[in-house]
Scaffold this motif. Structure first.
Motif, PDB file in Angstrom:
ATOM      1  N   GLU A 113       0.812  -1.207  -0.247  1.00 22.70           N
ATOM      2  CA  GLU A 113       0.059   0.065   0.105  1.00 22.70           C
ATOM      3  C   GLU A 113       0.799   1.341   0.046  1.00 22.70           C
ATOM      4  O   GLU A 113       0.531   2.192  -0.588  1.00 22.70           O
ATOM      5  N   THR A 161       1.181   4.288  -3.038  1.00 22.70           N
ATOM      6  CA  THR A 161       1.153   5.668  -2.608  1.00 22.70           C
ATOM      7  C   THR A 161       2.288   6.257  -3.372  1.00 22.70           C
ATOM      8  O   THR A 161       1.940   7.365  -4.019  1.00 22.70           O
ATOM      9  N   ARG A 176      -1.030  11.960  -7.355  1.00 23.04           N
ATOM     10  CA  ARG A 176      -2.182  12.541  -7.392  1.00 23.04           C
ATOM     11  C   ARG A 176      -1.948  13.422  -8.708  1.00 23.04           C
ATOM     12  O   ARG A 176      -1.051  14.134  -8.879  1.00 23.04           O
ATOM     13  N   ASP A 225      -8.707   5.554  -6.395  1.00 26.67           N
ATOM     14  CA  ASP A 225      -7.969   4.608  -5.528  1.00 26.67           C
ATOM     15  C   ASP A 225      -9.063   3.189  -5.496  1.00 26.67           C
ATOM     16  O   ASP A 225      -9.927   3.571  -4.961  1.00 26.67           O
ATOM     17  N   ARG A 253      -3.877   3.997  -7.490  1.00 24.01           N
ATOM     18  CA  ARG A 253      -3.679   3.640  -6.268  1.00 24.01           C
ATOM     19  C   ARG A 253      -4.241   2.088  -5.701  1.00 24.01           C
ATOM     20  O   ARG A 253      -5.467   2.146  -6.252  1.00 24.01           O
ATOM     21  N   TYR A 284      -5.555  -0.314  -2.507  1.00 19.02           N
ATOM     22  CA  TYR A 284      -5.343  -0.762  -1.041  1.00 19.02           C
ATOM     23  C   TYR A 284      -6.428  -1.800  -0.730  1.00 19.02           C
ATOM     24  O   TYR A 284      -7.104  -2.249  -1.500  1.00 19.02           O
ATOM     25  N   ARG A 312      -6.549  10.635   2.656  1.00 23.71           N
ATOM     26  CA  ARG A 312      -6.729  10.531   1.231  1.00 23.71           C
ATOM     27  C   ARG A 312      -7.409  11.544   0.493  1.00 23.71           C
ATOM     28  O   ARG A 312      -7.417  11.594  -0.558  1.00 23.71           O
TER      29      ARG A 312
END
Length: 383
Positions: free
Chosen positions: A46, A50, A55, A79, A100, A102, A137
């Motif tokens: 994770e 990131t 972004r 994400d 991203r 997770y 986030r």
């Protein structure tokens, strides 16, 4: 956040709710153990995700579940929060796509403690963890694949605390008659995305607020198939399961399926592809002895569409995929079980089980229907 809010999905009447809750409790044990063992690896990946994916845009979508993969417009950063298996399976692909990723299953140990020991402290800890995570986030949108199960419900509750709008994207064609939170999306999220105007009217009929429902088209992932021409002289038939054993009309559907196979059996070779939930529950909508074979769980829709000519179901979303690939798709019904009509908005035929043999004999004149289907070009949110 009280316990009833989180586990309301399992508060169904009768044996069905008890059965589903029992299965959830068993699954959560394995997920909790796996997430504890793999937690260091999950955290490292994770962090790597990131660091590697910066972004690019102001608005960022928190998308829960594999079903939403690649359905969001490129106007947003996304994400993806996936389950344990999907997290490891899709990690590289997601990073390469510039998103991203997770793992939401790392919270399973907290769900395990909560559901087995009814621990409100654990629930509050889970809430605080998620709240800090979503706030850090800087999400402006939450997208879920369903809005009834515990993980999704907790995320929606936290999103509301942070003034983040939540959206649920219809996860399958609705053909049931009752529109309960078990059968219908949209009861808990702020907004509901539906496939088309027909499905929107179904949701409104069952009591959902029209102002919260947006028609956005069918998922793009359903239209990625190309297949061989139909063999009309000796067509291969596949019946598609729809997890009807979980519904309150399972007995009517069992009778319909029996009648269907008995009508076709002596004239055609008929195989059965169960819905993924049927494998999970180890309970099929059809008697295995009635069909030539039950296709294994490992058999993908891509393989199935390539191997068969005619697809029959009481209301599987897969009928859309098969008709889009140029195959003959049939929604079956009976006097005892008359599901909502899919043929009005999708490219499938609707046939009474008593007329199925007559329809099959007329296949040379009944090629796959050419109907324009509204395909989602990328979900766009009002932020």
């Amino acid at each position: 956040m009280n316990r009833e809010d989180v586990y309301a999905y399992y508060s169904l009447t009768g044996d069905l709710g008890i059965q589903l809750l029992g299965k959830y409790k068993k699954v959560i044990i394995y997920k909790a153990l796996a997430s504890v063992v793999l937690l260091p690896v999950i955290v490292v990946l994770e962090v790597l995700s990131t660091v590697l994916v910066p972004r690019k845009r102001k608005d960022c979508v928190c998308a829960l579940g594999q079903s939403n993969y690649n359905e969001v417009s490129q106007k947003y950063d996304v994400d993806y929060h996936l389950g344990l298996v999907s997290f490891f399976s899709f990690f590289i692909r997601t990073i390469k796509a510039g998103n991203r990723v997770y793992c939401y299953d790392k919270y399973c140990i907290l769900f395990f403690i909560d559901i087995y020991f009814t621990n409100s402290l654990t629930r509050r800890f889970l809430l605080n963890l998620l709240q800090r995570s979503m706030k850090r986030r800087a999400y402006s949108i939450l997208l879920v694949g369903n809005d009834t199960k515990p993980n999704e419900k907790v995320h929606i509750i936290v999103a509301r605390m942070l003034d983040i709008k939540s959206y649920v994207y219809q996860h399958g064609v609705w053909t049931g008659r009752y529109g309960s939170p078990y059968e219908l999306d949209g009861w808990h999220a702020d907004f509901l995305y539906v496939f088309d105007e027909k499905n929107k009217q179904v949701a409104i009929t069952h009591g959902l607020d029209e102002c919260r429902i947006l028609s956005v088209g069918y998922p793009r992932r359903l239209f990625n198939y190309q297949s061989k021409p139909i063999c009309i002289n000796n067509p291969k038939i596949c019946i598609l399961g729809a997890a009807a054993h979980r519904s309150s009309y399972s007995e009517d559907i069992e009778e319909l399926m029996r009648k269907l196979v008995m009508s076709l059996g002596s004239n055609y070779v008929v195989d059965y592809k169960p819905h993924p939930v049927e494998f999970k529950d180890n309970s099929f909508d059809i008697d295995e002895k009635l069909v030539s074979k039950v296709l294994p769980k490992s058999c993908s829709m891509h393989e199935v569409i390539g191997a068969y000519d005619v697809f029959i179901s009481i209301g599987s979303t897969a009928l859309i995929e098969t008709s889009a690939a140029g195959k003959i798709a049939i929604q079956i019904y009976s006097d005892r079980y008359a599901s909502l009509d899919m043929s009005e908005s999708t490219a499938c035929y609707r046939v009474n089980v008593d007329d199925i043999l007559r329809f099959m004999k007329g296949i040379p004149n009944n090629q796959s229907k050419d109907r324009k289907i509204y395909i989602n070009q990328g979900l766009v949110f009002d932020v």
